[in-house]
Each structure stands twice: as C-alpha cells, then as structure tokens.
Design a protein around this motif. Structure first.
Motif, PDB file in Angstrom:
ATOM      1  N   ASP A   1     -82.610 103.878 -26.283  1.00  0.00           N
ATOM      2  CA  ASP A   1     -82.467 103.043 -25.159  1.00  0.00           C
ATOM      3  C   ASP A   1     -82.434 103.913 -23.940  1.00  0.00           C
ATOM      4  O   ASP A   1     -82.912 103.526 -22.925  1.00  0.00           O
ATOM      5  CB  ASP A   1     -81.226 102.221 -25.163  1.00  0.00           C
ATOM      6  CG  ASP A   1     -81.537 100.778 -26.109  1.00  0.00           C
ATOM      7  OD1 ASP A   1     -82.717 100.783 -26.338  1.00  0.00           O
ATOM      8  OD2 ASP A   1     -80.627 100.184 -26.571  1.00  0.00           O
TER       9      ASP A   1
ATOM     10  N   LYS B   1     -92.815  95.183 -20.697  1.00  0.00           N
ATOM     11  CA  LYS B   1     -91.528  95.719 -21.297  1.00  0.00           C
ATOM     12  C   LYS B   1     -90.578  96.703 -20.258  1.00  0.00           C
ATOM     13  O   LYS B   1     -89.478  96.605 -20.450  1.00  0.00           O
ATOM     14  CB  LYS B   1     -92.070  96.884 -21.919  1.00  0.00           C
ATOM     15  CG  LYS B   1     -92.849  96.109 -23.431  1.00  0.00           C
ATOM     16  CD  LYS B   1     -93.172  97.184 -24.493  1.00  0.00           C
ATOM     17  CE  LYS B   1     -93.695  96.317 -25.690  1.00  0.00           C
ATOM     18  NZ  LYS B   1     -94.075  97.248 -26.848  1.00  0.00           N
TER      19      LYS B   1
ATOM     20  N   ARG C   1     -86.771  95.989 -20.406  1.00  0.00           N
ATOM     21  CA  ARG C   1     -85.667  97.026 -20.230  1.00  0.00           C
ATOM     22  C   ARG C   1     -84.779  97.141 -19.149  1.00  0.00           C
ATOM     23  O   ARG C   1     -83.728  97.226 -19.369  1.00  0.00           O
ATOM     24  CB  ARG C   1     -86.362  98.430 -20.335  1.00  0.00           C
ATOM     25  CG  ARG C   1     -86.993  98.619 -21.494  1.00  0.00           C
ATOM     26  CD  ARG C   1     -86.014  98.873 -22.818  1.00  0.00           C
ATOM     27  NE  ARG C   1     -84.627 100.059 -22.721  1.00  0.00           N
ATOM     28  CZ  ARG C   1     -83.626  99.938 -22.648  1.00  0.00           C
ATOM     29  NH1 ARG C   1     -83.120  98.739 -23.016  1.00  0.00           N
ATOM     30  NH2 ARG C   1     -83.047 100.859 -22.304  1.00  0.00           N
TER      31      ARG C   1
ATOM     32  N   VAL D   1     -83.003  94.315 -22.334  1.00  0.00           N
ATOM     33  CA  VAL D   1     -83.589  94.198 -23.848  1.00  0.00           C
ATOM     34  C   VAL D   1     -83.680  95.456 -24.306  1.00  0.00           C
ATOM     35  O   VAL D   1     -84.122  96.446 -23.912  1.00  0.00           O
ATOM     36  CB  VAL D   1     -84.985  93.545 -23.544  1.00  0.00           C
ATOM     37  CG1 VAL D   1     -85.544  93.453 -25.146  1.00  0.00           C
ATOM     38  CG2 VAL D   1     -84.748  92.351 -22.889  1.00  0.00           C
TER      39      VAL D   1
ATOM     40  N   LYS E   1     -85.482  98.811 -29.298  1.00  0.00           N
ATOM     41  CA  LYS E   1     -85.789  98.236 -30.589  1.00  0.00           C
ATOM     42  C   LYS E   1     -86.422  96.943 -30.779  1.00  0.00           C
ATOM     43  O   LYS E   1     -87.188  96.826 -31.503  1.00  0.00           O
ATOM     44  CB  LYS E   1     -84.738  98.555 -31.402  1.00  0.00           C
ATOM     45  CG  LYS E   1     -84.827  98.220 -33.276  1.00  0.00           C
ATOM     46  CD  LYS E   1     -83.745  98.464 -33.788  1.00  0.00           C
ATOM     47  CE  LYS E   1     -84.105  98.180 -35.306  1.00  0.00           C
ATOM     48  NZ  LYS E   1     -82.669  98.438 -36.101  1.00  0.00           N
ATOM     49  N   GLU E   2     -85.824  96.094 -29.805  1.00  0.00           N
ATOM     50  CA  GLU E   2     -86.204  94.823 -29.929  1.00  0.00           C
ATOM     51  C   GLU E   2     -87.742  94.644 -29.296  1.00  0.00           C
ATOM     52  O   GLU E   2     -88.668  93.970 -29.743  1.00  0.00           O
ATOM     53  CB  GLU E   2     -85.328  93.754 -28.923  1.00  0.00           C
ATOM     54  CG  GLU E   2     -85.538  92.356 -28.948  1.00  0.00           C
ATOM     55  CD  GLU E   2     -84.670  91.528 -28.358  1.00  0.00           C
ATOM     56  OE1 GLU E   2     -85.235  90.264 -27.898  1.00  0.00           O
ATOM     57  OE2 GLU E   2     -83.566  91.969 -28.136  1.00  0.00           O
ATOM     58  N   LEU E   3     -88.055  95.510 -28.387  1.00  0.00           N
ATOM     59  CA  LEU E   3     -89.269  95.613 -27.648  1.00  0.00           C
ATOM     60  C   LEU E   3     -90.430  96.148 -28.694  1.00  0.00           C
ATOM     61  O   LEU E   3     -91.335  95.456 -28.505  1.00  0.00           O
ATOM     62  CB  LEU E   3     -89.335  96.284 -26.515  1.00  0.00           C
ATOM     63  CG  LEU E   3     -88.517  95.751 -25.272  1.00  0.00           C
ATOM     64  CD1 LEU E   3     -88.492  96.884 -24.099  1.00  0.00           C
ATOM     65  CD2 LEU E   3     -88.991  94.693 -24.833  1.00  0.00           C
ATOM     66  N   ARG E   4     -90.029  96.719 -29.646  1.00  0.00           N
ATOM     67  CA  ARG E   4     -90.721  97.412 -30.633  1.00  0.00           C
ATOM     68  C   ARG E   4     -91.133  96.285 -31.604  1.00  0.00           C
ATOM     69  O   ARG E   4     -91.949  96.507 -32.696  1.00  0.00           O
ATOM     70  CB  ARG E   4     -90.440  98.618 -30.985  1.00  0.00           C
ATOM     71  CG  ARG E   4     -90.806  99.741 -30.275  1.00  0.00           C
ATOM     72  CD  ARG E   4     -90.331 101.007 -30.922  1.00  0.00           C
ATOM     73  NE  ARG E   4     -89.739 101.072 -32.222  1.00  0.00           N
ATOM     74  CZ  ARG E   4     -88.484 101.192 -32.071  1.00  0.00           C
ATOM     75  NH1 ARG E   4     -87.509 101.580 -31.154  1.00  0.00           N
ATOM     76  NH2 ARG E   4     -87.756 101.195 -33.410  1.00  0.00           N
ATOM     77  N   GLY E   5     -90.140  95.372 -32.065  1.00  0.00           N
ATOM     78  CA  GLY E   5     -89.930  94.621 -33.125  1.00  0.00           C
ATOM     79  C   GLY E   5     -91.217  93.542 -33.318  1.00  0.00           C
ATOM     80  O   GLY E   5     -92.150  93.565 -32.602  1.00  0.00           O
TER      81      GLY E   5
ATOM     82  N   LYS F   1     -91.583  90.472 -33.375  1.00  0.00           N
ATOM     83  CA  LYS F   1     -91.928  89.305 -32.598  1.00  0.00           C
ATOM     84  C   LYS F   1     -92.389  89.609 -30.994  1.00  0.00           C
ATOM     85  O   LYS F   1     -93.577  89.072 -30.595  1.00  0.00           O
ATOM     86  CB  LYS F   1     -90.348  88.551 -32.191  1.00  0.00           C
ATOM     87  CG  LYS F   1     -90.607  87.362 -31.312  1.00  0.00           C
ATOM     88  CD  LYS F   1     -89.419  86.656 -30.913  1.00  0.00           C
ATOM     89  CE  LYS F   1     -89.786  85.474 -29.894  1.00  0.00           C
ATOM     90  NZ  LYS F   1     -88.604  84.806 -29.576  1.00  0.00           N
ATOM     91  N   LEU F   2     -92.045  90.926 -30.524  1.00  0.00           N
ATOM     92  CA  LEU F   2     -92.437  90.912 -29.188  1.00  0.00           C
ATOM     93  C   LEU F   2     -93.454  92.218 -29.300  1.00  0.00           C
ATOM     94  O   LEU F   2     -94.892  92.044 -28.756  1.00  0.00           O
ATOM     95  CB  LEU F   2     -91.355  91.733 -28.281  1.00  0.00           C
ATOM     96  CG  LEU F   2     -90.371  90.401 -27.897  1.00  0.00           C
ATOM     97  CD1 LEU F   2     -89.145  91.323 -27.157  1.00  0.00           C
ATOM     98  CD2 LEU F   2     -90.709  89.525 -27.265  1.00  0.00           C
TER      99      LEU F   2
END
Length: 157
Positions: A10, A59, A63, A67, A70-74, A76-77
């Motif tokens: 992050d 993104k 950020r 957010v 890791k969630e941005l790479r997941g 869903k996104l």
C-alpha cells in the motif's frame, strides 16, 4: 527472498503514483492517435493505452480513498473499469451518464489486447481520450493535495 506485506504494498502503490502512470498512458495514447502508423490494426494499441489509463485513473482515486492495493488487484476489481467506476462513485467521484456508459464499454478492453474475430463494439479513441481528460482534470488537484504537493499538475487536454 524478501516478502512484501500489505502495508508495504500500500505504501508503494500510491494515489499520486497511479495518477502519474495513468497520465503517462493517456498522453502516450494521445500522441500515438495523432500519428499515422502504417499498420493493419493501428487503433487497437491506442484504445488499449487509453483503456489502461482509465483503469489507472480510477485506481488512483480509490487508493486516495483508502482502498487497499490488494483489493484493486483482486478478481472483482482487477481490470474491470466498470466495477472500479461504481466503487469510485460510491466514494464521491462525479461522472456523467455518458461517460459512465462509455466506461462500461471499456471494461471489455481485452478486445484491444488480443486478436478476436467476429463482430464487437469498441469505443473510438477520441471518446476514450475525452474520458481520460475528464478523469484527469477532475481528480488532479485533489490527488496532489492528498499527496501533500503544493504545486498543481498541468491540465490534460
């Protein structure tokens, strides 16, 4: 071998870094769009660069609003610009209906990354350019302030 913790990731994946990367992709696409390239699919790389820029602008905004990277790479996104947009709007990003509809079309950007046969709908590069200009100019000052920068970025046109 060194490992990376989420907090390290992050710290390295900052809003300002993503914003600058987005601008680099958008500015490169803009320049390439203006050149005549003697190639059979000359618009595909331009559209891909713009679609990636849109993803990175969204993104960057997310950020800035906490957010995790890791969630941005997941799953869903990830590369789903429409899902990124929906979450960014929940966090306060203002996008008009026309741009929202166009960003939904960008979500299928694999069309420009890999050859696909058959009929499909793609955005013209100029429409993608307009989206990048809108996102850049809307969030630039806020992201710079968030990063603690006193100088403001140049507008993108």
């Amino acid at each position: 071998i060194a490992s990376i913790t989420l907090s390290d990731e992050d710290e390295r994946t900052t809003a300002i870094g993503l914003f600058h990367y987005a601008h680099s992709y958008a500015a490169s696409a803009s320049l390439l769009r203006q050149k005549h390239v003697n190639a059979t699919h000359r618009d595909s790389p331009v559209r891909y660069l713009y679609s990636h820029a849109v993803e990175l602008y969204l993104k960057a905004y997310l950020r800035m609003h906490g957010v995790p990277a890791k969630e941005l790479r997941g799953r869903k996104l990830g590369h789903n610009t429409y899902e990124l947009l929906k979450l960014a709007e929940e966090k306060g990003l203002q996008v008009n209906q026309v741009h929202r509809d166009l960003i939904a079309l960008i979500s299928n950007s694999t069309i420009d990354r890999y050859i696909e046969t058959g009929t499909h709908t793609v955005l013209k590069a100029i429409a993608q350019h307009e989206i990048c200009v809108h996102l850049h100019n809307q969030m630039a000052a806020e992201i710079y302030r968030y990063a603690g920068l006193t100088r403001m970025p140049a507008s993108f046109s």
